[in-house]
Design a protein around this motif. Structure first.
Motif, PDB file in Angstrom:
ATOM      1  N   GLY A   1      -3.379  -8.942   1.839  1.00  0.00           N
ATOM      2  CA  GLY A   1      -3.074  -7.536   2.072  1.00  0.00           C
ATOM      3  C   GLY A   1      -1.961  -7.030   1.180  1.00  0.00           C
ATOM      4  O   GLY A   1      -1.623  -5.847   1.201  1.00  0.00           O
TER       5      GLY A   1
ATOM      6  N   ILE B   1      -8.593  -2.109   2.239  1.00  0.00           N
ATOM      7  CA  ILE B   1      -9.844  -2.777   1.894  1.00  0.00           C
ATOM      8  C   ILE B   1     -10.803  -1.754   1.300  1.00  0.00           C
ATOM      9  O   ILE B   1     -11.154  -0.757   1.941  1.00  0.00           O
ATOM     10  CB  ILE B   1     -10.463  -3.454   3.126  1.00  0.00           C
ATOM     11  CG1 ILE B   1      -9.509  -4.535   3.659  1.00  0.00           C
ATOM     12  CG2 ILE B   1     -11.819  -4.073   2.787  1.00  0.00           C
ATOM     13  CD1 ILE B   1      -9.912  -5.117   4.992  1.00  0.00           C
TER      14      ILE B   1
ATOM     15  N   GLU C   1      -6.672  -1.833  -5.562  1.00  0.00           N
ATOM     16  CA  GLU C   1      -5.957  -3.114  -5.609  1.00  0.00           C
ATOM     17  C   GLU C   1      -6.517  -4.144  -4.634  1.00  0.00           C
ATOM     18  O   GLU C   1      -6.088  -5.297  -4.629  1.00  0.00           O
ATOM     19  CB  GLU C   1      -4.464  -2.901  -5.324  1.00  0.00           C
ATOM     20  CG  GLU C   1      -3.672  -2.451  -6.514  1.00  0.00           C
ATOM     21  CD  GLU C   1      -4.135  -1.105  -7.072  1.00  0.00           C
ATOM     22  OE1 GLU C   1      -4.700  -1.094  -8.183  1.00  0.00           O
ATOM     23  OE2 GLU C   1      -3.935  -0.070  -6.397  1.00  0.00           O
ATOM     24  N   ARG C   2      -7.444  -3.726  -3.797  1.00  0.00           N
ATOM     25  CA  ARG C   2      -8.112  -4.684  -2.907  1.00  0.00           C
ATOM     26  C   ARG C   2      -9.561  -4.227  -2.744  1.00  0.00           C
ATOM     27  O   ARG C   2      -9.951  -3.694  -1.707  1.00  0.00           O
ATOM     28  CB  ARG C   2      -7.408  -4.795  -1.559  1.00  0.00           C
ATOM     29  CG  ARG C   2      -7.848  -6.051  -0.799  1.00  0.00           C
ATOM     30  CD  ARG C   2      -7.159  -6.231   0.530  1.00  0.00           C
ATOM     31  NE  ARG C   2      -7.579  -7.480   1.128  1.00  0.00           N
ATOM     32  CZ  ARG C   2      -7.326  -7.852   2.387  1.00  0.00           C
ATOM     33  NH1 ARG C   2      -6.628  -7.056   3.176  1.00  0.00           N
ATOM     34  NH2 ARG C   2      -7.754  -9.014   2.841  1.00  0.00           N
ATOM     35  N   ARG C   3     -10.326  -4.474  -3.786  1.00  0.00           N
ATOM     36  CA  ARG C   3     -11.689  -3.943  -3.847  1.00  0.00           C
ATOM     37  C   ARG C   3     -12.547  -4.376  -2.672  1.00  0.00           C
ATOM     38  O   ARG C   3     -13.441  -3.669  -2.241  1.00  0.00           O
ATOM     39  CB  ARG C   3     -12.343  -4.368  -5.167  1.00  0.00           C
ATOM     40  CG  ARG C   3     -11.632  -3.802  -6.399  1.00  0.00           C
ATOM     41  CD  ARG C   3     -12.378  -4.152  -7.667  1.00  0.00           C
ATOM     42  NE  ARG C   3     -12.420  -5.591  -7.915  1.00  0.00           N
ATOM     43  CZ  ARG C   3     -11.464  -6.260  -8.543  1.00  0.00           C
ATOM     44  NH1 ARG C   3     -10.378  -5.626  -8.958  1.00  0.00           N
ATOM     45  NH2 ARG C   3     -11.577  -7.556  -8.758  1.00  0.00           N
TER      46      ARG C   3
ATOM     47  N   SER D   1      -5.126 -10.112  -3.853  1.00  0.00           N
ATOM     48  CA  SER D   1      -4.466  -9.346  -2.779  1.00  0.00           C
ATOM     49  C   SER D   1      -5.041  -9.707  -1.413  1.00  0.00           C
ATOM     50  O   SER D   1      -5.064  -8.883  -0.499  1.00  0.00           O
ATOM     51  CB  SER D   1      -4.627  -7.843  -3.037  1.00  0.00           C
ATOM     52  OG  SER D   1      -5.990  -7.511  -3.230  1.00  0.00           O
ATOM     53  N   LYS D   2      -5.484 -10.925  -1.261  1.00  0.00           N
ATOM     54  CA  LYS D   2      -6.199 -11.345  -0.060  1.00  0.00           C
ATOM     55  C   LYS D   2      -5.336 -11.348   1.186  1.00  0.00           C
ATOM     56  O   LYS D   2      -5.841 -11.298   2.317  1.00  0.00           O
ATOM     57  CB  LYS D   2      -6.802 -12.731  -0.282  1.00  0.00           C
ATOM     58  CG  LYS D   2      -7.976 -13.063   0.617  1.00  0.00           C
ATOM     59  CD  LYS D   2      -8.654 -14.336   0.139  1.00  0.00           C
ATOM     60  CE  LYS D   2      -9.883 -14.662   0.977  1.00  0.00           C
ATOM     61  NZ  LYS D   2     -10.582 -15.867   0.472  1.00  0.00           N
TER      62      LYS D   2
ATOM     63  N   ASN E   1       0.836  -1.200   0.000  1.00  0.00           N
ATOM     64  CA  ASN E   1       0.000   0.000   0.000  1.00  0.00           C
ATOM     65  C   ASN E   1       0.875   1.255   0.000  1.00  0.00           C
ATOM     66  O   ASN E   1       1.844   1.356   0.749  1.00  0.00           O
ATOM     67  CB  ASN E   1      -0.902   0.002   1.240  1.00  0.00           C
ATOM     68  CG  ASN E   1      -1.915   1.124   1.213  1.00  0.00           C
ATOM     69  OD1 ASN E   1      -2.702   1.213   0.278  1.00  0.00           O
ATOM     70  ND2 ASN E   1      -1.896   1.975   2.230  1.00  0.00           N
TER      71      ASN E   1
ATOM     72  N   LEU F   1      -3.973  -0.700  -1.462  1.00  0.00           N
ATOM     73  CA  LEU F   1      -4.165  -2.041  -0.939  1.00  0.00           C
ATOM     74  C   LEU F   1      -4.958  -2.044   0.356  1.00  0.00           C
ATOM     75  O   LEU F   1      -5.000  -3.058   1.057  1.00  0.00           O
ATOM     76  CB  LEU F   1      -2.810  -2.740  -0.766  1.00  0.00           C
ATOM     77  CG  LEU F   1      -2.319  -3.357  -2.083  1.00  0.00           C
ATOM     78  CD1 LEU F   1      -0.818  -3.377  -2.171  1.00  0.00           C
ATOM     79  CD2 LEU F   1      -2.881  -4.765  -2.247  1.00  0.00           C
TER      80      LEU F   1
ATOM     81  N   ASN G   1      -4.490  -6.756   7.083  1.00  0.00           N
ATOM     82  CA  ASN G   1      -5.615  -5.983   6.564  1.00  0.00           C
ATOM     83  C   ASN G   1      -5.348  -4.502   6.819  1.00  0.00           C
ATOM     84  O   ASN G   1      -5.188  -4.090   7.969  1.00  0.00           O
ATOM     85  CB  ASN G   1      -6.925  -6.388   7.242  1.00  0.00           C
ATOM     86  CG  ASN G   1      -7.402  -7.758   6.795  1.00  0.00           C
ATOM     87  OD1 ASN G   1      -7.144  -8.166   5.657  1.00  0.00           O
ATOM     88  ND2 ASN G   1      -8.096  -8.468   7.671  1.00  0.00           N
TER      89      ASN G   1
ATOM     90  N   ARG H   1       0.122  -7.973  -2.897  1.00  0.00           N
ATOM     91  CA  ARG H   1       0.003  -8.716  -4.139  1.00  0.00           C
ATOM     92  C   ARG H   1       1.366  -8.823  -4.803  1.00  0.00           C
ATOM     93  O   ARG H   1       2.329  -8.172  -4.383  1.00  0.00           O
ATOM     94  CB  ARG H   1      -1.024  -8.088  -5.089  1.00  0.00           C
ATOM     95  CG  ARG H   1      -0.646  -6.783  -5.743  1.00  0.00           C
ATOM     96  CD  ARG H   1      -1.365  -6.646  -7.090  1.00  0.00           C
ATOM     97  NE  ARG H   1      -1.021  -7.750  -7.971  1.00  0.00           N
ATOM     98  CZ  ARG H   1      -1.891  -8.431  -8.717  1.00  0.00           C
ATOM     99  NH1 ARG H   1      -3.164  -8.099  -8.712  1.00  0.00           N
ATOM    100  NH2 ARG H   1      -1.489  -9.421  -9.482  1.00  0.00           N
TER     101      ARG H   1
ATOM    102  N   HIS I   1     -10.886 -10.212  -2.105  1.00  0.00           N
ATOM    103  CA  HIS I   1     -10.283 -10.171  -3.436  1.00  0.00           C
ATOM    104  C   HIS I   1      -9.048 -11.062  -3.460  1.00  0.00           C
ATOM    105  O   HIS I   1      -8.059 -10.799  -2.770  1.00  0.00           O
ATOM    106  CB  HIS I   1      -9.910  -8.740  -3.799  1.00  0.00           C
ATOM    107  CG  HIS I   1      -9.248  -8.611  -5.130  1.00  0.00           C
ATOM    108  ND1 HIS I   1      -9.847  -9.012  -6.291  1.00  0.00           N
ATOM    109  CD2 HIS I   1      -8.028  -8.138  -5.489  1.00  0.00           C
ATOM    110  CE1 HIS I   1      -9.034  -8.791  -7.316  1.00  0.00           C
ATOM    111  NE2 HIS I   1      -7.920  -8.268  -6.849  1.00  0.00           N
TER     112      HIS I   1
END
Length: 587
Positions: free
Chosen positions: A423, A407, A411-413, A420-421, A394, A405, A536, A425, A417
């Motif tokens: 946190g 939430i 990049e983390r809609r 990038s789950k 992020n 990144l 997160n 990618r 997602h």
């Protein structure tokens, strides 16, 4: 007579000039391939067809990214090997990690038919490549229109193709049946499994035969970048010997009991400190030759972040010792013949928080060291620049803007997602995931880079001398300094230095298939059983807060067995009765 059906299949395939449309070493490396099958007499009556046959051998070499649905290109079920380690995890539902490994469904029986395991004994085109190599070695002297010196070089390149395939199988299985010539269907092909040490020494012998016959560097990089050199062969030798010197094989007891261990197929039968010396000498030999002859070095222009990217991504950079390729350029994002971009977006090999926390501050100080300057309220700031080129975090620059990144960010809609789950990618090889950086770019796979030789040299010196020498420190620090980091603190014990080197390898080689083999050769059980976590990032009123969360458990966290260190052979292959013995724990 015991018959190895696999070899008969290879005997047929190896005499076919398959289309090589998808691979190019340079702008003019390949012309259109013949569209019909040809015989051995035809191939070895022309240097042009002999070369094309050799290029077909190059096509069989390992490629670390998933590129297509056929078994060889379908890397671990459209995933990446890093997903089986502590530094990467997968949320790709149809990938091999989730379907087989995380849930404990992997077994020897799976290897009979599956094409989503981490390395399949018969589906990686390894045996095809080995057969092509021996065909060239045994027949190239028949070619009428080529000088003897060049024929010898082609033999050496063929030996390297064989050596690379055996190297990868050695690292996945241990001792192997050794094919020492091109078999014909009338021969007895009873090929019992060799010991681990015999396999290692056979590989090294092939490499030693190839070294004097290869050029030191490639002069015409625009056309021939990617062909084997002396440096490539010397680097592969160092890799093989380091793996063979490591505790998985080089120990006072096998990692697991079983018939294969009783026959020394999965270990060397005892500890031999001289193996570390051999590994150190092999690495030093290459580094000394580089110092004497030039031609190779780490990319280092004074811009650590860009230099690191160029070091693994840019062709002809003097840092990549061995590169493999499946095509000259990647295709579009949605192309099914270069699937890496899609699988990354869908959640393959997402970096873990465990990995991100390995990266020190920009000066090399661990983030948890007193006075490091690490700010928990701005945790990704002022870190080792390799972090930003390996992992998208992020707030970093991305696609001409700032990466989001958190939430709900771009990049983390949402929290689920997949790409990038954790946190984070992927950044490595993905770059910005667009045509400005990676999509439709000139591409290769960095099978072996020079930094690995420096770090292998340091590790082998540490083990052979009972602790780090100044030369070992110098080798590690040379890699760290390229990234802008200070050298390691002096006075480290053997264990502390070993851990520092293994960490350095993780930081340098994300997604380059180094971490998995480091974990298994050092029998790092804790890398299987330690929880993996993500972060997160929550944005409220323009401010960020960070919550550490444990990621889904893998089967081996609570049910680990040393059997995971090596892969299983397909039972159907064992049942053919030519002497293959199953690895321990997979019976």
């Amino acid at each position: 007579m015991k018959t190895k059906t696999l070899i008969y299949i290879i005997a047929l395939l190896a005499l076919v000039i398959n289309s090589c449309e998808e691979v190019e070493f340079g702008n003019d490396f390949l012309e259109k391939e013949p569209s019909i099958d040809v015989t051995s007499d035809t191939i070895f009556n022309s240097i042009e067809l002999t070369e094309r046959y050799l290029w077909r051998g190059y096509v069989t070499l390992p490629y670390g990214l998933n590129t297509g649905w056929p078994a060889k290109r379908n890397k671990i079920g459209m995933d990446l090997l890093e997903s089986l380690t502590d530094i990467g995890t997968s949320f790709l539902a149809w990938g091999g990690p989730n379907r087989l490994y995380y849930n404990g469904q992997y077994s020897a029986a799976v290897e009979n038919d599956a094409s989503n395991t981490k390395y399949h004994y018969t589906k990686e085109e390894s045996w095809e490549g080995i057969r092509i190599g021996w065909n060239i070695i045994e027949n190239v002297d028949r070619v009428p229109d080529a000088p003897t010196e060049y024929k010898e070089q082609l033999k050496a390149e063929a030996k390297m193709i064989i050596a690379i395939h055996y190297t990868d199988m050695f690292r996945h299985f241990g001792g192997l049946p050794w094919v020492d010539h091109a078999y014909i269907p009338t021969e007895d092909t009873f090929l019992p499994r060799s010991t681990s040490k015999e396999t290692m020494n056979n590989i090294v012998s092939l490499i030693d035969e190839a070294i004097p016959l290869l050029p030191w560097t490639i002069q015409d990089l625009s056309n021939w970048d990617g062909r084997f050199t002396k440096a490539a062969a010397m680097g592969l030798k160092a890799r093989v010997l380091l793996f063979g010197a490591s505790p998985l094989f080089n120990s006072n007891e096998p990692f697991m009991a079983g018939e294969a261990s009783d026959k020394n197929m999965t270990w060397h039968g005892g500890y031999d400190s001289n193996l570390w010396t051999r590994a150190a000498e092999a690495a030093k030999d290459l580094l000394d030759n580089i110092n004497a002859n030039g031609g190779y070095d780490l990319v280092n222009t004074g811009n650590p972040r860009q230099d690191f990217q160029d070091g693994y991504y840019k062709r002809g950079n003097g840092e990549i010792l061995i590169s493999t390729r499946v095509r000259f350029r990647t295709q579009g994002f949605w192309a099914t013949s270069y699937y890496f971009f899609q699988s990354s977006n869908y959640g393959a090999a997402v970096p873990t928080g465990n990995y991100v926390d390995m990266f020190p501050m920009a000066d090399g100080t661990p983030i948890d060291a007193p006075g490091s300057g690490w700010d928990p309220n701005d945790p990704w700031a002022n870190r080792d620049p390799r972090l930003y080129e390996s992992v998208l975090v992020n707030g970093d620059s991305y696609r001409g803007r700032t990466a989001e990144l958190w939430i709900g960010g771009r990049e983390r809609r949402n929290i689920g997602h997949n790409g990038s789950k954790s946190g984070f990618r992927q950044r490595k090889f993905w770059l910005d995931g667009n045509t400005a950086t990676s999509v439709q770019s000139i591409v290769q796979w960095p099978y072996l880079r020079l930094p690995e030789i420096y770090l292998s040299y340091a590790e082998a010196l540490n083990e052979s001398n009972g602790g780090p020498t100044q030369a070992a420190y110098d080798a590690v620090n040379y890699v760290r300094n390229r990234a802008g980091l200070n050298g390691l603190p002096t006075g480290l014990s053997q264990v502390e230095f070993r851990e520092a080197v293994l960490k350095e390898r993780a930081l340098e080689f994300y997604q380059e298939e180094v971490r998995w083999f480091d974990i298994i050769r050092w029998k790092m059980e804790d890398s299987f059983t330690t929880p993996i976590y993500g972060v997160n990032t929550i944005r409220e009123n323009g401010q960020f807060t960070y919550e550490i969360n444990e990621l889904p458990e893998r089967y081996w966290k609570n049910d680990f067995s040393p059997k995971w260190y090596l892969s299983a052979f397909p039972p159907d292959e064992i049942n053919k009765g030519y002497g293959l013995v199953q690895n321990p724990g997979w019976e």
